[in-house]
Motif scaffolding. Structure first.
Motif, mmCIF file in Angstrom:
data_model
loop_
_atom_site.group_PDB
_atom_site.id
_atom_site.type_symbol
_atom_site.label_atom_id
_atom_site.label_comp_id
_atom_site.label_asym_id
_atom_site.label_seq_id
_atom_site.Cartn_x
_atom_site.Cartn_y
_atom_site.Cartn_z
ATOM 1 N N ALA H 121 0.849 -1.193 0.000
ATOM 2 C CA ALA H 121 0.000 0.000 0.000
ATOM 3 C C ALA H 121 0.882 1.239 0.000
ATOM 4 O O ALA H 121 1.819 1.325 0.791
ATOM 5 C CB ALA H 121 -0.906 0.003 1.222
ATOM 6 N N ILE H 122 0.574 2.171 -0.901
ATOM 7 C CA ILE H 122 1.286 3.454 -0.920
ATOM 8 C C ILE H 122 0.347 4.480 -0.316
ATOM 9 O O ILE H 122 -0.720 4.752 -0.876
ATOM 10 C CB ILE H 122 1.676 3.886 -2.344
ATOM 11 C CG1 ILE H 122 2.239 2.720 -3.160
ATOM 12 C CG2 ILE H 122 2.633 5.066 -2.312
ATOM 13 C CD1 ILE H 122 3.597 2.271 -2.807
ATOM 14 N N VAL H 123 0.723 5.038 0.820
ATOM 15 C CA VAL H 123 -0.124 5.980 1.551
ATOM 16 C C VAL H 123 0.557 7.334 1.528
ATOM 17 O O VAL H 123 1.740 7.443 1.832
ATOM 18 C CB VAL H 123 -0.337 5.498 2.999
ATOM 19 C CG1 VAL H 123 -1.183 6.495 3.775
ATOM 20 C CG2 VAL H 123 -0.973 4.124 3.014
ATOM 21 N N SER H 124 -0.209 8.375 1.165
ATOM 22 C CA SER H 124 0.437 9.645 0.874
ATOM 23 C C SER H 124 -0.295 10.822 1.492
ATOM 24 O O SER H 124 -1.517 10.779 1.675
ATOM 25 C CB SER H 124 0.498 9.829 -0.639
ATOM 26 O OG SER H 124 0.645 11.160 -0.983
ATOM 27 N N ALA H 136 7.428 5.018 -6.224
ATOM 28 C CA ALA H 136 7.336 3.878 -5.310
ATOM 29 C C ALA H 136 6.357 2.833 -5.838
ATOM 30 O O ALA H 136 6.645 1.629 -5.853
ATOM 31 C CB ALA H 136 6.917 4.352 -3.923
ATOM 32 N N ALA H 137 5.190 3.294 -6.289
ATOM 33 C CA ALA H 137 4.147 2.365 -6.719
ATOM 34 C C ALA H 137 4.591 1.568 -7.946
ATOM 35 O O ALA H 137 4.441 0.344 -8.011
ATOM 36 C CB ALA H 137 2.861 3.137 -7.019
ATOM 37 N N LEU H 138 5.158 2.270 -8.918
ATOM 38 C CA LEU H 138 5.550 1.604 -10.157
ATOM 39 C C LEU H 138 6.736 0.674 -9.934
ATOM 40 O O LEU H 138 6.795 -0.425 -10.494
ATOM 41 C CB LEU H 138 5.857 2.648 -11.230
ATOM 42 C CG LEU H 138 4.617 3.403 -11.734
ATOM 43 C CD1 LEU H 138 5.022 4.695 -12.422
ATOM 44 C CD2 LEU H 138 3.802 2.512 -12.688
ATOM 45 N N CYS H 139 7.689 1.101 -9.122
ATOM 46 C CA CYS H 139 8.830 0.226 -8.836
ATOM 47 C C CYS H 139 8.352 -1.041 -8.119
ATOM 48 O O CYS H 139 8.790 -2.148 -8.443
ATOM 49 C CB CYS H 139 9.869 0.949 -7.984
ATOM 50 S SG CYS H 139 10.807 2.196 -8.891
ATOM 51 N N VAL H 147 -0.038 -3.613 -5.937
ATOM 52 C CA VAL H 147 0.082 -2.273 -5.361
ATOM 53 C C VAL H 147 -1.296 -1.638 -5.228
ATOM 54 O O VAL H 147 -2.123 -1.745 -6.142
ATOM 55 C CB VAL H 147 0.964 -1.383 -6.267
ATOM 56 C CG1 VAL H 147 0.993 0.049 -5.756
ATOM 57 C CG2 VAL H 147 2.379 -1.939 -6.368
ATOM 58 N N GLU H 148 -1.542 -1.004 -4.094
ATOM 59 C CA GLU H 148 -2.733 -0.157 -3.940
ATOM 60 C C GLU H 148 -2.325 1.237 -3.544
ATOM 61 O O GLU H 148 -1.497 1.419 -2.650
ATOM 62 C CB GLU H 148 -3.674 -0.744 -2.884
ATOM 63 C CG GLU H 148 -4.525 -1.873 -3.414
ATOM 64 C CD GLU H 148 -5.632 -2.230 -2.445
ATOM 65 O OE1 GLU H 148 -6.295 -3.235 -2.663
ATOM 66 O OE2 GLU H 148 -5.838 -1.482 -1.459
ATOM 67 N N ARG H 149 -2.941 2.223 -4.169
ATOM 68 C CA ARG H 149 -2.598 3.617 -3.916
ATOM 69 C C ARG H 149 -3.640 4.270 -3.020
ATOM 70 O O ARG H 149 -4.836 4.231 -3.328
ATOM 71 C CB ARG H 149 -2.518 4.392 -5.227
ATOM 72 C CG ARG H 149 -1.356 3.995 -6.132
ATOM 73 C CD ARG H 149 -1.625 4.409 -7.557
ATOM 74 N NE ARG H 149 -0.478 4.288 -8.436
ATOM 75 C CZ ARG H 149 -0.162 3.153 -9.076
ATOM 76 N NH1 ARG H 149 -0.888 2.061 -8.932
ATOM 77 N NH2 ARG H 149 0.904 3.134 -9.883
#
Lengths: 251, 251, 251, 251, 251, 251, 251, 251
Positions: H121-124, H136-139, H147-149
């Protein structure tokens, strides 16, 4: 005198009284003594107009006594700064005549008659800055200036400063000592027509970062004519003030 | 004069010529004009001995022209620092008589006759420090001092400095301009008996951190009598030097 | 009152009862006393709405006692902060009536009746922040505010904060005290509609750099309405809170 | 030798005297011993040309004694730096033959005959730098160099340095030790044709920031050929000097 | 030679051929020329063993051409570093024979025959460090050393370094160029028995802070014998390496 | 469970067994106790998978005992870090069953059976880093991991690390503890295929700036997969490692 | 209202009109919309008393337009800060009614009638601080305060400040904007009895380090009641001021 | 495999098929190719579990193309980060099949089938952090994770985060990307039971000092289990996450 001695030497060479090799060697030699831990510079008084000042911090009592004696034996006044009370206790028996000033953490032996070459005002922003103020005031005194103290006239109550202004503006050099935000230097310099030397102090906490806040503030003063010395460097400010005060009489 | 005007006012009150309320109001008013973006302080020349200096960086051409005209209309000399060539191009038509110095990035309009109150030596450690040196030299000139330039006498070749020393030591104030490690200030102050004002410059790269290395070195100078101004602040050093030079004649 | 006294003076001049020179002098004089080490500003209560607060750190017991007595003799309440237990021991005999709060490291003598001008909530992120919290809470109390303490409601367990929220949001001013990463200020300010004053503390180790991490975090808070005081400056936050709370009643 | 042992191993495999798995295992093994808290690297003397040096700071007396004994039992000379007097007192009984140098805070046990591979000059700017100077001087001595000490030839009196120059320039490597502004490194490097290794010291106060000012100054030296080691790292400078001095004889 | 000229002068005084005053004056004069913006030190080659190197950054094309010509006219080789391609374009017509190396951002004019006093290995941790590597490699070449390049042998794949080791260890001096965390210097120094000079680079982003991270890492290297130069200072490392390499032949 | 309890509550409301107002109130309440100085979060074990860990630094013995007892009474294991020997002496009588580890400065009371969810390798660069290593190792142990210690395999002798590699690479998480230049993290991460958590330590002097050099180096590691915790934060690294090790079994 | 909606939901559950699962879900849902790049918080106006403010820096024109429209469609006033002229050009066609203020770099769309909840004075130390001053002044205006501007009343000419004082002291909140040494905040706070919010600006050069000098000075203000926002954060100061001004009417 | 090849070699030696000297040489050789500017490590995929990732910043188009082709020719997937749009334009023709992601500034060529080893999970915390989030998400995606954004769920509106929590908590690794004060990492880690990797971003202004404020805040997180990567290092966080996700399947 330096030039005179070289001239004498050349004249002696010219008269054939001194060998070339000896002259060559002596031309490289300037007089100093080696105590084993510190070469004392008797020429300093001639070259710079003031005797070498002994900075005690980081030196052993033996080193302090040794250097102090050599300076005195050379006929110079002695001024020794950053000397903790315990350090002075350890050397006082060996240095008769030395007067210790506890708040300013310094001692002195005066051989020459006092001078008052000019008037130095010490302007300060807080009770806790007193040790630095006193170092500045006493050093200026021993280096030959008249001194007036204006302590605790900080910017948080600007009226205090204004009420002392008539006296402060009479000074030849104004030393501003301030910790925390160091704003006093700018306010004083905005009013003054004398040179202003700012001394940041390490008084404060948190984001004062040991005096860094005051130092940066003083360096960025929006009022012209402010120059700055190291944090807590009361001596340095006094020395620069004495050099400025001594100038006119020297010309 | 300030005191005189208050006295006059009180006398007028005393004679009943001025109303209490009006006096109350005027006591709070010191003369200044409001251009909308900068109040110009004509009193400054009286209070500080020098006209207000116009710092152009961050100001629009309109603001520069507006402030400059008011200063000139007030009868003061004009000195405007940190003025990029393009900025001067934008204002030159509106300021006839303004002389621009490109290397020092400043312009001036002189109304009063030149003075030479004292001699300021500018001592420098490298070709790249030239703009700061010239700012210092030209400001000292316009503020009423004689100026001598000793550029590129850095410590990496100490003999260059020594060979120029006889001239440098004649100065009333020595301004040392140096970037990188700033060692020149200590070497000069160790030799000099005049006040030394050190100007760190942002010349350098890497761990010079925009002049921080030179600034810290100068603040920690082991030679007494060095005071320091902000990084690249040639004007500040010149202003302080002019204040020092001007002192004797003012007493 | 200040204006009133000047008016009186001008009226006296107008009536011929006061000499010009004397008036001139008195116009420059604002009342203060000189204890030799610190000029106490009795006018402060009038000008700023609160008595001068005595900052004990860096002062000798004699200086503390001396300043404290003058404040009390001037009829003001006394609040003395940053006073270590040993320092209070050294002065307590000379200051009868002084109440010492060990955790908050301060003492006070209250002469005026307590007020509760508004409600200040102290919100905190950790047990180790308690001394700073207590300094803030007690200062706010002595400066005339009601105080509620919400300690240990840090962001690592956000539910604790949320469960206390109904009480916290009733406050007029919220003081957030936090060390380490200082995130609590942003979370509180994101929820609150009262002014939030953030106090970074020096609690932490390593890359907290004596509170710098929390200070920077609070200055960069993404939630509007956060203002910041110096590291560990519980007093400063309380003082600002008291000024805000006191505003409405003063209008 | 390392390559030789691998060759021997391969030859043994080739002759069928060593099993594949055993060879595989031994190829990964380089000889070292494990004392439980520090693996001592006897190979170091072969690989780097000098024995491992024991850095005592942060180690318990048991750890110091244990490591020291293993080094000695391995037949190497022992050099142990940053050892406070109390720490040496705690280990001296267990390390007969150890010679302690108080000013340089180190001790040594010499088993091999002394060498003097080259001449290292230690040049210093102040009495307070003596401990770092002595660490450098003694380490250079124990690592096999001749050493000459030129202490207190700082830049504030440049003539002192110049008068010692004929001796200093004879050195193969010059180590410059200086705190405060660190200018000495530049002045020396401007005169020298030998490699100059600069050691900033933490001597100073205020804006010296624990040696940072001197470190930055040395890194920014305008004179070529200066390389720098960590603050107060007299050992590091001596080690590098010994490596340089030892090079020619090793070729 | 310097001593010789003084001797000649003294002999001339001794023979009565030179007046005292003239001798006095000439004793202070060391030969240098003044181009108006930079005094060139022809004595340098004698004193330091290498010609003065021209640092182009911050100089105008006129200044570069002027200084370069004087150096060449003095019969020295010319090495000019930190010269951007556009700057070289502006001066190339005036400096026939100058060879420009784009990646290393420098140009040179060689008058003397090439030397190979010793072998310098340039060891590097990343493609982006190439400009600094090339500055170091080319400067070492022009200052008289043989050079081998070992680029991209960083610690993230330690086997690459180990596989190149046999070549690297043959060098007389190893220059390690690395940005980011700068770990390569420690790994190399742990293996090497030659002097290791570390060059931190500004390659990186975020918390590399323009090379500060690599600089600090290199200064704190746990492996003895590492000395450090300024960030991106490939020239400085090469100069120090050349001084070390040149030593044996000079004795 | 959290959702379950809300569901239960809603069902109770639905069945009319719970009043609206009471439900409203309970929805805001999450269970915690208030000891007066620290709210203990029993839910933590459920929410985060580990009990709350007690950080002793900056807490009084009474606070430590009080919090510790509540945790134990809640049925959780107790882990208390940063507890100086004197602090443990002051609480040990009140916490029977507590086991103190002096080198790791922590104590624990284990109620649940030990687990070994995964293997954590602690890799270290120097004897002086031992306290941080032990904090990491013991915390990982108490948080349910098997632990292997590989101390003193620093980069200055890369062969030591390589010889231990077969064991290190078997770990599920590698914790690298290093002070000074922190290069070990990059070297390990370049070899490893397990997650690497780097712990910079404050071991070092001078330009290590209390661990800043190692911290920056680790953040700038050129080897992928390195994440970093605060300086000296052995616990933080162990906690993160335990979270990673515990993941697979939790799915 | 938030509590009311939960109450309604619970009542609906109690009446059997809402399923448990649906209630469970809705309890977690607070209304917000997802534009794909930024969730807009319409509740904010209720919770914090002001609409969400759009910070344009770092956003594309599409993102600015998208967020702005949603805010407007939600019926809120729009305030968008840090919007460069080019960015506004790119969005103006899509946002009819938007008024752009170039000096303050912001635009607004006002739907609600203007309010003047209290008086905010903006006090400033220099012409170059104008953009930050205008951001503060315009934000305070759009957030519902009356605003008075007192620009260029810096400490270098303290009389200018004193002459404006009668107006400044009438304010409910004083915002002091100053770069360089930031001394103005202390001087103002020493005189004021209203809350003082200090905004350091990045105006300056050299050792101002992008506003750091002013920031530190303001945090260390010796005058009580000063709170500080981030460098150049005119909006933040205005927001805090508006929160303070809005408080009394909200009680 | 590495061990296998050594075993093969030893067996070959044992069988007499390989000469000792040749074996000795090959034991030192690990396979790599030298493109002239960057040695590509094909072994990496074996040793670390992922292909070498190409960091484009600071490399010329020729260097990018060259390295990319070699990686692809070696049969590995290609992931190239920090590639500006213009740089990709310059190489796209030479790298058919490369897919460019503008917001994440990276391109990739996928040869192997996609994997989804675990959920990241990418939390921003803000729209301006999007480029780092996308890196980060694409890598993470290209390195084999699902991946979840969850963008823009910052702490200033904590309810947004809470409303997304049920999804976020399902992740195997949570990457928190935040600039300004970085508080989001602590809030997320306080709620999560998965490993939290924090990425500070350089988004902000003034006292964010290019991401330093967020970096320090994250390192000082009061919530356990947070580890940190370099400022803006989305790739580093993704790489560490992929290593953690990949672990279980590898055992």
């Amino acid at each position: 005198m330096h030039s005179d001695r070289i001239r004498e030497l050349l004249e002696s060479v010219s008269r054939g009284e001194t060998e070339i090799d000896e002259a060559l060697e002596r031309l490289r030699m300037l007089p100093f003594e080696d105590t084993g831990y510190a070469r004392i510079d008797h020429h300093r008084q001639l070259r710079r107009g003031f005797p070498e000042v002994l900075f005690c911090q980081g030196k052993t009592p033996e080193q302090i006594t040794g250097i102090a004696r050599r300076i005195l034996e050379g006929g110079s006044d002695l001024l020794a700064t950053r000397c903790a009370p315990e350090a002075f206790e350890a050397v006082r028996a060996d240095l008769p005549g030395a007067v210790y000033h506890e708040e300013g953490r310094l001692f002195a032996v005066r051989l020459s008659p006092p001078r008052e070459n000019g008037l130095v005002a010490i302007v300060s922003g807080g009770t806790a800055d007193r040790p630095v103020c006193e170092e500045a005031a006493l050093c200026a005194h021993y280096l030959g200036c008249a001194v007036e103290r204006h302590y605790d006239v900080g910017v948080a109550g600007i009226h205090r400063l204004l009420s002392s202004w008539e006296r402060i503006r009479a000074a030849d050099v104004i030393i501003v000592v301030a910790g925390m935000e160091g704003a006093l230097a700018s306010v004083v310099a905005g009013l003054a027509d004398a040179p202003v030397i700012a001394v940041p102090t390490s008084v404060g906490y948190g984001a004062s970062f040991g005096g860094l806040a005051a130092l940066l503030a003083m360096l960025n003063s929006c009022a012209g004519g402010v120059t700055v010395v190291n944090i807590d460097n009361g001596f340095g400010a006094a020395y620069a003030a004495a050099v400025i005060c001594g100038r006119p009489s020297r010309r």
